[in-house]
Design a protein around this motif. Structure first.
Motif, mmCIF file in Angstrom:
data_model
loop_
_atom_site.group_PDB
_atom_site.id
_atom_site.type_symbol
_atom_site.label_atom_id
_atom_site.label_comp_id
_atom_site.label_asym_id
_atom_site.label_seq_id
_atom_site.Cartn_x
_atom_site.Cartn_y
_atom_site.Cartn_z
ATOM 1 N N LEU A 93 26.330 43.843 54.645
ATOM 2 C CA LEU A 93 25.193 43.847 53.515
ATOM 3 C C LEU A 93 24.030 44.234 54.227
ATOM 4 O O LEU A 93 23.122 43.248 54.937
ATOM 5 N N ASP A 94 23.407 45.555 54.441
ATOM 6 C CA ASP A 94 22.369 45.918 55.321
ATOM 7 C C ASP A 94 21.290 46.785 54.490
ATOM 8 O O ASP A 94 20.731 47.451 55.057
ATOM 9 N N GLY A 95 21.496 46.854 53.129
ATOM 10 C CA GLY A 95 20.694 47.252 52.291
ATOM 11 C C GLY A 95 21.286 48.987 52.096
ATOM 12 O O GLY A 95 20.734 49.696 51.352
ATOM 13 N N ASN A 96 22.063 49.339 52.977
ATOM 14 C CA ASN A 96 22.645 50.730 52.566
ATOM 15 C C ASN A 96 23.972 50.781 52.297
ATOM 16 O O ASN A 96 24.742 51.620 52.530
ATOM 17 N N HIS A 97 24.414 49.591 51.608
ATOM 18 C CA HIS A 97 25.725 49.903 50.992
ATOM 19 C C HIS A 97 25.418 49.179 49.305
ATOM 20 O O HIS A 97 24.952 48.122 49.328
ATOM 21 N N VAL A 98 26.640 49.834 48.627
ATOM 22 C CA VAL A 98 26.661 49.291 47.312
ATOM 23 C C VAL A 98 28.279 48.869 47.204
ATOM 24 O O VAL A 98 28.918 49.893 47.380
ATOM 25 N N TYR A 99 28.475 47.613 47.046
ATOM 26 C CA TYR A 99 30.088 47.336 47.218
ATOM 27 C C TYR A 99 30.310 46.816 45.741
ATOM 28 O O TYR A 99 29.586 46.165 44.992
ATOM 29 N N VAL A 100 31.707 46.974 45.102
ATOM 30 C CA VAL A 100 31.969 46.518 43.951
ATOM 31 C C VAL A 100 33.002 45.457 43.955
ATOM 32 O O VAL A 100 34.095 45.722 44.940
ATOM 33 N N GLY A 101 33.075 44.242 43.330
ATOM 34 C CA GLY A 101 33.916 43.296 43.206
ATOM 35 C C GLY A 101 34.746 43.234 41.891
ATOM 36 O O GLY A 101 34.419 43.981 41.025
ATOM 37 N N THR A 102 35.677 42.283 41.850
ATOM 38 C CA THR A 102 36.351 42.189 40.374
ATOM 39 C C THR A 102 35.410 41.313 39.699
ATOM 40 O O THR A 102 34.444 40.663 40.492
ATOM 41 N N ASP A 103 35.399 41.248 38.491
ATOM 42 C CA ASP A 103 34.415 40.265 37.506
ATOM 43 C C ASP A 103 35.076 38.853 37.674
ATOM 44 O O ASP A 103 36.347 39.077 38.221
ATOM 45 N N GLY A 104 34.470 37.996 36.968
ATOM 46 C CA GLY A 104 35.119 36.677 37.004
ATOM 47 C C GLY A 104 34.048 35.873 35.938
ATOM 48 O O GLY A 104 32.981 36.347 35.634
ATOM 49 N N CYS A 105 34.373 34.731 35.539
ATOM 50 C CA CYS A 105 36.070 34.279 35.724
ATOM 51 C C CYS A 105 36.412 34.236 34.219
ATOM 52 O O CYS A 105 36.217 33.288 33.395
ATOM 53 N N GLY A 106 37.509 35.055 33.946
ATOM 54 C CA GLY A 106 38.110 35.262 32.659
ATOM 55 C C GLY A 106 38.900 34.097 32.162
ATOM 56 O O GLY A 106 39.455 33.389 33.113
ATOM 57 N N VAL A 107 39.272 33.805 31.079
ATOM 58 C CA VAL A 107 40.012 32.674 30.470
ATOM 59 C C VAL A 107 41.511 33.247 29.979
ATOM 60 O O VAL A 107 42.383 32.559 29.481
ATOM 61 N N GLU A 108 41.462 34.732 29.530
ATOM 62 C CA GLU A 108 42.724 35.066 29.052
ATOM 63 C C GLU A 108 42.817 36.504 29.678
ATOM 64 O O GLU A 108 42.225 37.205 30.269
ATOM 65 N N TRP A 142 35.960 38.386 43.247
ATOM 66 C CA TRP A 142 35.498 37.256 42.760
ATOM 67 C C TRP A 142 36.935 36.553 42.273
ATOM 68 O O TRP A 142 38.015 37.272 42.217
ATOM 69 N N VAL A 143 36.899 35.266 41.632
ATOM 70 C CA VAL A 143 38.114 34.751 40.962
ATOM 71 C C VAL A 143 38.096 35.531 39.788
ATOM 72 O O VAL A 143 37.278 34.833 38.966
ATOM 73 N N ALA A 144 39.076 36.235 39.580
ATOM 74 C CA ALA A 144 39.022 37.220 38.331
ATOM 75 C C ALA A 144 39.205 36.430 36.998
ATOM 76 O O ALA A 144 38.490 36.518 35.978
ATOM 77 N N VAL A 145 40.082 35.719 36.982
ATOM 78 C CA VAL A 145 40.447 34.806 36.044
ATOM 79 C C VAL A 145 40.575 33.220 36.547
ATOM 80 O O VAL A 145 41.148 32.972 37.765
ATOM 81 N N LEU B 152 31.467 24.587 28.476
ATOM 82 C CA LEU B 152 31.534 25.858 29.150
ATOM 83 C C LEU B 152 32.419 26.253 30.102
ATOM 84 O O LEU B 152 32.841 27.415 30.551
ATOM 85 N N LEU B 153 32.771 25.118 30.925
ATOM 86 C CA LEU B 153 33.617 25.280 32.166
ATOM 87 C C LEU B 153 35.212 25.321 31.579
ATOM 88 O O LEU B 153 35.457 24.450 31.018
ATOM 89 N N THR B 154 35.764 26.019 32.465
ATOM 90 C CA THR B 154 37.552 26.048 32.229
ATOM 91 C C THR B 154 37.947 24.807 32.818
ATOM 92 O O THR B 154 38.854 24.278 32.352
ATOM 93 N N THR B 155 37.112 24.236 33.844
ATOM 94 C CA THR B 155 37.560 23.025 34.140
ATOM 95 C C THR B 155 37.275 21.731 33.551
ATOM 96 O O THR B 155 37.896 20.602 33.576
ATOM 97 N N THR B 156 36.149 21.728 32.654
ATOM 98 C CA THR B 156 35.764 20.552 31.614
ATOM 99 C C THR B 156 36.353 20.739 30.389
ATOM 100 O O THR B 156 36.230 19.918 29.764
ATOM 101 N N ALA B 183 32.128 28.858 25.482
ATOM 102 C CA ALA B 183 32.483 30.438 25.813
ATOM 103 C C ALA B 183 34.078 30.489 26.098
ATOM 104 O O ALA B 183 34.635 31.283 25.649
ATOM 105 N N PRO B 184 34.442 29.532 27.076
ATOM 106 C CA PRO B 184 36.002 29.412 27.192
ATOM 107 C C PRO B 184 37.081 29.228 26.067
ATOM 108 O O PRO B 184 38.357 29.183 26.070
ATOM 109 N N VAL B 185 36.332 28.553 24.920
ATOM 110 C CA VAL B 185 37.317 27.746 23.962
ATOM 111 C C VAL B 185 37.883 28.975 23.017
ATOM 112 O O VAL B 185 37.067 29.831 22.565
ATOM 113 N N THR B 186 39.082 29.002 22.961
ATOM 114 C CA THR B 186 39.630 30.040 22.098
ATOM 115 C C THR B 186 40.328 29.160 20.771
ATOM 116 O O THR B 186 40.551 27.962 20.964
ATOM 117 N N ALA B 187 40.714 29.851 19.974
ATOM 118 C CA ALA B 187 41.419 29.436 18.817
ATOM 119 C C ALA B 187 42.461 28.764 19.136
ATOM 120 O O ALA B 187 43.033 27.788 18.716
#
Lengths: 487, 216
Positions: A93-108, A142-145, B152-156, B183-187
């Motif tokens: 992380l030196d100002g000369n790089h852009v990195y992509v991660g996974t998004d988070g934290c989904g529930v489905e 990231w922890v994606a889900v 709001l949290l999946t843990t709560t 936000a994480p609550v679904t039907a």
């Protein structure tokens, strides 16, 4: 596998002037000193008090003078490296790089084989990590889900172990909210690194905590961050201040509120552990005026995406910036539009880390199709960031002379063309076929992305953890689980 | 004279002028007007107007929230007067609402509380980080029709299930209906834990609450 990042950029954007950034900073210090920021953690309040900030124990609000914040932030390192299990995948992380991660934290998760939408599990965490391990656009996890089939108290630890068992890349966890979990995570990362000192040297794990807008922090998150910082893990705080709900309706005002949250948290970490690696993180947005909901995209988001790096640069710390994360319900026009513009804007200013690929509906629903399509968006932006090189070779005068004037000539048969043809970008998922072929097959980017995801899931074997080490990591998690159950 | 005051009351709600609404309510008390009439003929038409404008896309959530705040300020002035006269405001039902223990996320829950109050419910907002027992205790104390649980949290989210279980064990179910949100609550989550309703936003939450109390 090598990692694709944006580097040596040729595009630039001045979204905030030096004076603008200074005014936002001055306003932020005013807010921290006069309004204060809520730090609901006795430990955090003790640290603030020991350094002379005004602490209201009852309200748990800290009012810190500007010089205290500024002096603390000066101790933050401007550059450092996020380490990976595979050192070839380390991320400077030196100002000369852009990195992509996974998004988070989904529930489905949209199941890649059946298309069914279902609640996310630990197996999904592992599968997504394995696909991310394969994709060269994805630099870190990231922890994606959320592993919702694991007990809440140790879920974040199961998630970490699942990712490391399936990937050699750096992990940035955003799902640890307590000191207890953070201590266990440090133990897990230490086992992986070969001890506390090697971990400090090569942080395989970084920690991302959320602020609680407006002008608040979460106590457990603060204490988790302090545990991480003590162990030398990079820690960041993300504001999600939102115009008209958790921030003022005006963008500058929302930048001030979010900035106050982030820099006060980073200052706390510096007061406790001077010189600890920290980063700025943000995913500001504007409230949807009709529903009050999180939008996941829109012109305000795109502008925030570019403006925030000016603030991170002002404080001379790396930035982890929310981009992608469309509000769309499926990979469609909206998803392509939002994720392209947000990623372009956050990239053009060289945000160090981008979050992240793969989630739909405002970071709630995981889609492998979207993940792969997002990777292609990043690849396009990466290509664009290379700009246009102008030199003797690229001006191609000799070749232009050789082809001559008029439609009888063309460049296909030129050596220069053969030499540079591969400089041109090629899509994996854009449909450039003849119309008749499309008419016959009626398929498209989503189908191809799904097919590739299925292929990766069926075939990709990540470099495994040493079995003894894997057992050790699971033992640590089981130990925490047992101690939680005893209570 | 009263008609003019009623119009001003409605306008104060439409404009979201909290101070004006409070002042007009005080004026009504001083002039000896029936506080119920002030609410029903003064302030409520303003709320209804804002609601109509909102549904037509001509007003937005901030307008709705400020209208709700103005209404709340007026009622706070008029309620003691109603009590003194031994009259009572007709409400759609009593709602106990809060964010579950371990979770400090406030805004979604507060927005729902404001919208419910503006729509004619009596709302008891317990705030954030609310232990399960507190929901049960308050629901019993005020004879709640609805308990609203935010996470709001999946843990709560699991606390929502705990609260429903505790309400059942306390013998309050099924009379007390439960709404869950966040936000994480679904039907499917709501159905699984035995909640009676959920909504992804505050406007939808009002519709769910109205349905649960059998209001049109």
């Amino acid at each position: 596998m090598a990692i694709k990042s944006i580097t040596n950029p040729r595009l630039h954007l001045d979204i905030l002037s030096a004076e603008d950034a200074q005014r936002i900073h001055t306003a932020t210090l005013d807010v921290i000193e006069s309004v204060g920021v809520r730090f609901p953690s006795p430990l955090a309040l003790d640290i603030w008090e020991a350094h002379g900030a005004k602490v209201d124990r009852e309200a748990m609000v800290v009012k810190a003078p500007g010089h205290l914040i500024e002096e603390a932030l000066r101790n933050a390192p401007s550059a450092y490296t996020l380490a990976a299990r595979d050192p070839a995948q380390d991320l400077p992380l030196d100002g000369n790089h852009v990195y992509v991660g996974t998004d988070g934290c989904g529930v489905e998760v949209l199941d890649p084989f059946t298309g069914e939408r279902r609640r996310s599990t630990l197996q999904d965490v592992a599968d997504i990590a394995r696909v991310a391990d394969y994709l060269e656009e994805v630099a870190f996890h990231w922890v994606a889900v959320s592993a919702q089939d694991c007990p809440p108290e140790t879920r974040s630890l199961h998630e970490l172990v699942a990712i490391w068992k399936n990937s050699t890349k750096h992990v940035q966890t955003e799902s640890i909210y307590s000191a207890r979990e953070a201590r266990a995570a440090v133990e897990i990362a230490s086992a992986l690194a070969g001890g506390r000192a090697p971990l400090r040297e090569r942080p395989l794990l970084s920690i991302m905590e959320c602020t609680a807008s407006p002008l608040g922090q979460d106590g457990g998150s603060l204490e988790a961050a302090l545990v991480g910082a003590e162990a030398g893990l990079p820690v960041g705080f993300m504001t999600m201040a939102s115009c008209a709900s958790t921030g003022p309706a005006t963008m500058a005002g929302t930048l001030v509120v979010g900035n106050a949250e982030v820099i006060s948290a980073l200052a706390l970490v510096q007061l406790a552990y001077p010189g600890a690696p920290v980063y700025y993180a943000a995913a500001q947005t504007a409230m949807d005026l009709r529903t009050g909901g999180y939008t996941g995209g829109g012109p305000e988001d795109f502008l925030f995406g570019a403006a925030t790096n000016a603030l991170a640069d002002f404080y001379n710390v790396p930035l982890s910036m929310g981009s992608f994360a469309t509000g769309a319900k499926e990979p469609n026009w909206q998803a392509g539009l939002e994720n392209s513009l947000s990623t372009l804007m956050a990239s053009v200013v060289m945000s160090d880390m981008l979050l992240g690929v793969g989630l739909l509906h405002g970071s709630r629903i995981w889609s492998y199709e979207q993940m792969l399509l997002d990777c292609e968006i990043f690849d396009i932006v990466r290509k664009m960031m290379g700009g246009i090189v102008v030199d003797d070779e690229t001006l191609a005068l000799e070749t232009i002379r050789a082809v001559g004037a008029g439609p009888a000539g063309n460049y296909l048969a030129q050596r220069h063309t053969k030499k540079h043809a591969r400089d041109l970008w090629l899509p994996r998922f854009l449909d450039r076929r003849p119309y008749s072929e499309w008419e016959e097959k009626r398929d498209g980017p989503r189908d191809w992305a799904r097919a590739q995801a299925q292929q990766i899931l069926k075939t990709h074997q990540p470099t495994p953890l040493d079995p003894a080490l894997a057992t050790e990591l699971e033992r640590i998690v089981a130990g925490v689980e047992a101690s939680v159950q005893q209570k | 004279m009263a008609q003019e005051l009623y119009r001003a009351m409605a306008q104060s709600v439409i404009d979201g002028e909290v101070d004006d609404a409070r002042r007009l309510a005080q004026q009504a008390v001083e002039q000896g007007l029936d506080p119920l009439a002030a609410i029903n003929q003064g302030f409520i038409p303003g709320v209804n107007h804002v609601g109509e404008q909102f549904s037509r896309g001509e007003m937005f959530l901030p307008d709705l929230v400020l209208a709700g705040e103005a209404m709340k300020a007026a009622i706070a002035v008029l309620e003691p007067e109603m009590a003194r006269r031994g009259t009572q405001r007709q409400t759609l039902g009593r709602v106990v609402i809060g964010t579950v223990e371990g979770d400090i996320h406030d805004i979604g829950k507060t927005l729902v509380a404001t919208m419910l109050a503006a729509s004619g419910f009596q709302v008891y907002d317990l705030g954030v980080d609310v232990p399960v027992a507190r929901f049960v205790e308050k629901a019993r104390e005020v004879e709640a029709d609805i308990v609203g649980l935010s996470a709001l949290l999946t843990t709560t989210m699991a606390r929502q299930a705990d609260a429903i279980k505790a309400l059942t064990e306390a013998g309050l179910r099924p009379r007390v209906k439960v709404m869950v949100g966040g936000a994480p609550v679904t039907a499917s989550w709501a159905a699984e834990i035995g909640a009676d309703g959920t909504s992804e936003d505050a406007i939808g939450a009002v519709a769910v609450a109205r349905r649960l109390v059998g209001a049109q």
